[in-house]
Design an enzyme around this catalytic site. Structure first.
Site, PDB file in Angstrom:
ATOM      1  CG  ASP A  52      66.236   3.958 -30.965  1.00 28.03           C
ATOM      2  OD1 ASP A  52      67.377   4.399 -30.680  1.00 28.03           O
ATOM      3  OD2 ASP A  52      65.973   2.745 -31.016  1.00 28.03           O
ATOM      4  CD  GLU A  84      67.310   1.075 -27.910  1.00 28.95           C
ATOM      5  OE1 GLU A  84      68.224   0.471 -28.517  1.00 28.95           O
ATOM      6  OE2 GLU A  84      66.200   0.574 -27.647  1.00 28.95           O
ATOM      7  CD  GLN A  88      60.792   7.955  -5.778  1.00 26.35           C
ATOM      8  OE1 GLN A  88      60.373   6.873  -6.136  1.00 26.35           O
ATOM      9  NE2 GLN A  88      60.905   8.988  -6.600  1.00 26.35           N
ATOM     10  CG  HIS A 135      66.959  12.923   1.645  1.00 25.79           C
ATOM     11  ND1 HIS A 135      66.685  14.241   1.897  1.00 25.79           N
ATOM     12  CD2 HIS A 135      65.867  12.220   2.026  1.00 25.79           C
ATOM     13  CE1 HIS A 135      65.468  14.329   2.393  1.00 25.79           C
ATOM     14  NE2 HIS A 135      64.961  13.111   2.490  1.00 25.79           N
ATOM     15  CG  ASP A 160      63.185  19.013   6.091  1.00 28.36           C
ATOM     16  OD1 ASP A 160      63.996  18.363   6.750  1.00 28.36           O
ATOM     17  OD2 ASP A 160      63.202  19.067   4.841  1.00 28.36           O
ATOM     18  CE  LYS A 196      59.849  19.789   3.446  1.00 26.64           C
ATOM     19  NZ  LYS A 196      60.993  19.686   2.527  1.00 26.64           N
ATOM     20  NE  ARG A 229      58.209  17.988  -0.499  1.00 21.99           N
ATOM     21  CZ  ARG A 229      58.774  18.927  -1.244  1.00 21.99           C
ATOM     22  NH1 ARG A 229      58.126  19.431  -2.276  1.00 21.99           N
ATOM     23  NH2 ARG A 229      59.988  19.354  -0.970  1.00 21.99           N
ATOM     24  CB  THR A 248      59.988  22.791  -6.469  1.00 18.30           C
ATOM     25  OG1 THR A 248      59.845  22.713  -5.038  1.00 18.30           O
ATOM     26  CG2 THR A 248      59.549  21.483  -7.096  1.00 18.30           C
ATOM     27  CB  THR A 301      61.905  23.177   1.027  1.00 16.98           C
ATOM     28  OG1 THR A 301      61.156  22.017   0.654  1.00 16.98           O
ATOM     29  CG2 THR A 301      62.416  23.038   2.450  1.00 16.98           C
TER      30      THR A 301
HETATM   31  C1  R5P Z   1      63.527  17.210   1.809  1.00 17.19           C
HETATM   32  O1  R5P Z   1      63.369  16.506   2.766  1.00 17.19           O
HETATM   33  C2  R5P Z   1      64.859  17.750   1.374  1.00 17.19           C
HETATM   34  O2  R5P Z   1      65.756  17.858   2.431  1.00 17.19           O
HETATM   35  C3  R5P Z   1      64.685  19.082   0.688  1.00 17.19           C
HETATM   36  O3  R5P Z   1      64.226  20.017   1.632  1.00 17.19           O
HETATM   37  C4  R5P Z   1      63.697  18.997  -0.420  1.00 17.19           C
HETATM   38  O4  R5P Z   1      63.952  17.898  -1.220  1.00 17.19           O
HETATM   39  C5  R5P Z   1      63.687  20.254  -1.253  1.00 17.19           C
HETATM   40  O5  R5P Z   1      62.696  20.135  -2.211  1.00 17.19           O
HETATM   41  P1  R5P Z   1      61.964  21.407  -2.838  1.00 17.19           P
HETATM   42  O6  R5P Z   1      63.028  22.367  -3.251  1.00 17.19           O
HETATM   43  O7  R5P Z   1      61.188  20.849  -3.989  1.00 17.19           O
HETATM   44  O8  R5P Z   1      61.066  21.955  -1.791  1.00 17.19           O
END
Ligand code: R5P
Length: 297
Positions: A34, A36, A94, A127, A166, A190, A192, A222, A225
């Site tokens: 399962d 775990e 987060q 971050h 950013d 930037k 989002r 992704t 950015t």
């Molecule tokens: C955002 O504040 C981080 O510094 C990165 O720019 C961000 O997490 C990159 O995310 P993604 O590649 O999805 O745009």
């Protein structure tokens, strides 16, 4: 000292152990049907200093649970101290309430890391610089900038500008510029969309025309950015584009998105293990094993 590895980034764990002239200590990680897990420490750790290497990259929940269980097994086996090396700290974005009603996922993670008996954290390029202050235990916050600066110095001489994609990256870019004899930098504004995740690079402050643009970020998830920054730089007639980012999260269709960036080269670190299918032709992976090894000596 005994050093253990979770399953998220074994190649990096092996390199770190090598830096310390150690071998990884054995662990039994049994996965039930399962999904775990049952974790068992197979070495004697009574009164030993112990280290666990585990990046909590995708799937973050799975990798965190594994880390918690390894820490618990070490604690119950009498380890004197438990240092968790978490090169990529999952949920770090987060770290506060963005909109009413949201969970602060990172606060939950921090509390759990401390509850399971971890006595020290080693991590790299968080971050936000505020994150270490969420912990009650010591946290060693390393940076890959020395590796980036070395690579930038090796590039053929050409007028260059560092670019943060950013506003949140201004502090980072200033530090890196310092490593490089205060070369100029430009800042992109930037935005989002929190619902769709779509990114727009709206405005750039700083002179980029005909200059080599070196985009620097903490992570690529992704790739949106970086792509939007590269598009804006081309609109502003920047020259060739290089990308440096510590953490190759590479979620969704990051590979296809990054191919559209048409960068000369994209440099990332091995803070997150990248399987073959996520590699790009112009990707170079720099190892953080020495930096981490030194911090554990
Ligand atoms: C955002 O504040 C981080 O510094 C990165 O720019 C961000 O997490 C990159 O995310 P993604 O590649 O999805 O745009």
């Amino acid at each position: 000292m005994k050093i253990f590895s979770g399953t998220s980034n074994k190649p990096l764990a092996e390199k770190i152990a090598h830096e310390l002239n150690l071998k990884l200590s054995p662990l039994e990680i049994f996965v039930f049907s399962d999904k775990e897990k049952r974790i068992r420490v197979l070495d004697k750790v009574l009164d030993e200093d112990t280290v666990i290497i585990q990046s909590t990259s995708t799937p973050a929940d799975y990798n965190y649970m594994e880390l918690f269980f390894i820490a618990d097994a070490l604690k119950r086996s009498g380890a004197k101290s438990i240092t968790a090396v978490i090169p990529y700290l999952g949920y770090q974005r987060q770290d506060h309430v963005f909109r009413d009603g949201e969970a602060v996922s990172l606060a939950v993670i921090v509390e759990t890391l401390q509850t399971v008996g971890i006595s020290r954290i080693v991590t790299i390029d968080l971050h936000s610089i505020k994150i270490p202050s969420l912990f009650q235990i010591p946290i060693t916050h390393l940076s890959a900038f020395s590796l980036f600066a070395e690579k930038i110095k090796e590039l053929p001489r050409k007028e260059s500008v560092l670019v943060t994609p950013d506003m949140g990256g201004i502090r980072r870019i200033k530090i890196l510029s310092g490593y490089l004899g205060n070369i100029p930098y430009a800042v992109i504004e930037k935005n989002r969309d929190l619902q769709t995740g779509d990114v727009t690079a709206d405005r750039i402050e700083g002179e980029v025309r005909s200059k080599r643009a070196i985009i620097v970020d903490d992570m690529i998830s992704t790739g949106k950015t970086i792509l939007s920054a590269a598009n804006l730089l081309r609109e502003k007639d920047a020259g060739e584009i290089y990308v440096f980012a510590t953490h190759p999260v590479f979620s969704e269709n990051a590979k296809q998105t990054l191919e559209k960036v048409r960068a000369e080269k994209i440099f990332v670190t091995d803070s997150i293990f990248l399987p073959k299918e996520k590699l790009l032709n112009n990707l170079e992976i720099l190892s953080i094993s020495k930096l981490i090894g030194n911090s554990l000596k």
